[in-house]
Motif scaffolding. Sequence first.
Motif, PDB file in Angstrom:
ATOM      1  N   MET A   1       0.853  -1.180   0.000  1.00  9.87           N
ATOM      2  CA  MET A   1       0.000   0.000   0.000  1.00  9.87           C
ATOM      3  C   MET A   1       0.891   1.233   0.000  1.00  9.87           C
ATOM      4  O   MET A   1       1.943   1.244   0.595  1.00  9.87           O
ATOM      5  N   SER A   2       0.442   2.280  -0.678  1.00 13.27           N
ATOM      6  CA  SER A   2       1.225   3.504  -0.745  1.00 13.27           C
ATOM      7  C   SER A   2       1.196   4.228   0.594  1.00 13.27           C
ATOM      8  O   SER A   2       0.385   3.922   1.459  1.00 13.27           O
ATOM      9  N   GLU A   3       2.077   5.214   0.733  1.00 13.68           N
ATOM     10  CA  GLU A   3       2.189   5.969   1.981  1.00 13.68           C
ATOM     11  C   GLU A   3       0.844   6.568   2.400  1.00 13.68           C
ATOM     12  O   GLU A   3       0.525   6.637   3.559  1.00 13.68           O
ATOM     13  N   THR A   4       0.068   7.003   1.403  1.00 14.60           N
ATOM     14  CA  THR A   4      -1.183   7.687   1.702  1.00 14.60           C
ATOM     15  C   THR A   4      -2.325   6.729   1.983  1.00 14.60           C
ATOM     16  O   THR A   4      -3.398   7.151   2.353  1.00 14.60           O
ATOM     17  N   GLY A   5      -2.112   5.435   1.768  1.00 15.33           N
ATOM     18  CA  GLY A   5      -3.187   4.482   1.974  1.00 15.33           C
ATOM     19  C   GLY A   5      -4.158   4.459   0.808  1.00 15.33           C
ATOM     20  O   GLY A   5      -5.268   3.984   0.937  1.00 15.33           O
ATOM     21  N   HIS A   7      -5.085   3.217  -2.930  1.00 13.53           N
ATOM     22  CA  HIS A   7      -4.747   2.190  -3.917  1.00 13.53           C
ATOM     23  C   HIS A   7      -5.092   2.629  -5.331  1.00 13.53           C
ATOM     24  O   HIS A   7      -6.097   3.275  -5.554  1.00 13.53           O
ATOM     25  N   LYS A   8      -4.267   2.211  -6.272  1.00 15.26           N
ATOM     26  CA  LYS A   8      -4.581   2.368  -7.688  1.00 15.26           C
ATOM     27  C   LYS A   8      -5.323   1.125  -8.141  1.00 15.26           C
ATOM     28  O   LYS A   8      -5.206   0.066  -7.543  1.00 15.26           O
ATOM     29  N   GLY A  95       2.221  -2.021  -6.943  1.00 16.18           N
ATOM     30  CA  GLY A  95       1.481  -2.417  -5.749  1.00 16.18           C
ATOM     31  C   GLY A  95      -0.019  -2.431  -5.949  1.00 16.18           C
ATOM     32  O   GLY A  95      -0.784  -2.222  -5.006  1.00 16.18           O
ATOM     33  N   ILE A  96      -0.465  -2.680  -7.177  1.00 16.46           N
ATOM     34  CA  ILE A  96      -1.898  -2.696  -7.485  1.00 16.46           C
ATOM     35  C   ILE A  96      -2.467  -4.062  -7.106  1.00 16.46           C
ATOM     36  O   ILE A  96      -1.946  -5.089  -7.519  1.00 16.46           O
ATOM     37  N   ARG A  97      -3.553  -4.041  -6.338  1.00 14.73           N
ATOM     38  CA  ARG A  97      -4.150  -5.297  -5.893  1.00 14.73           C
ATOM     39  C   ARG A  97      -5.588  -5.477  -6.358  1.00 14.73           C
ATOM     40  O   ARG A  97      -6.244  -6.455  -5.996  1.00 14.73           O
ATOM     41  N   PHE A  98      -6.073  -4.511  -7.166  1.00 14.96           N
ATOM     42  CA  PHE A  98      -7.441  -4.565  -7.676  1.00 14.96           C
ATOM     43  C   PHE A  98      -7.443  -4.217  -9.159  1.00 14.96           C
ATOM     44  O   PHE A  98      -6.717  -3.318  -9.591  1.00 14.96           O
ATOM     45  N   ALA A  99      -8.293  -4.915  -9.925  1.00 12.56           N
ATOM     46  CA  ALA A  99      -8.427  -4.633 -11.346  1.00 12.56           C
ATOM     47  C   ALA A  99      -9.902  -4.612 -11.726  1.00 12.56           C
ATOM     48  O   ALA A  99     -10.707  -5.373 -11.183  1.00 12.56           O
ATOM     49  N   LEU A 100     -10.236  -3.720 -12.650  1.00  7.78           N
ATOM     50  CA  LEU A 100     -11.583  -3.610 -13.212  1.00  7.78           C
ATOM     51  C   LEU A 100     -11.432  -3.918 -14.695  1.00  7.78           C
ATOM     52  O   LEU A 100     -10.864  -3.117 -15.439  1.00  7.78           O
TER      53      LEU A 100
END
Length: 168
Positions: A1-5, A7-8, A95-100
């Motif tokens: 996860m990125s610093e800001t929390g 997600h892309k 660090g992408i964990r979701f896809a559409l």
Amino acid sequence: MSETGVHKVLVSACLLGQPVRYDGQSKGIVSDWLSALGAEGRVLAFCPEVAGGLPTPRPPAERQGERVVTASGVDVTAEFDRGAELALEICQTQGIRFALLKEGSPSCGSGRIYNGRFEGVSVAGEGKTTALLRRHGIAVFSENQLAELASALSLDSSPDLAATGSGD
């Protein structure tokens, strides 16, 4: 996860209105939520078929087991596999964990694909990219599951879950 929390999400380029489908068209979806996600810089557009080396437009192709072929019998499995591998590489690097991804596509279908006989008949199944991403723990949703994706994203980035860690 990125610093800001934050997600892309990897999104099929055709769903974002890019004319990359086999017929040179797009299947852009109208979604205020997806537009807002894009405005936040959280959407990464990707077409595995184009990335894998196929032109636009291109002959329609369907899965036949592990192979992907055009109606005239040309085997395009290598291009589909290359596109799937590039999608996975992007997800892992960013660090992408979701896809559409686009339902019904021989690359991106997540619940159904065409039966491989070019009859316009869809069957339960998944595209090459979806299958590879799922094998590596990336959650794949179709354009018919925007609410589920939104929910998964908000749950995944909620401070409560992030703070609990692995549960050790």
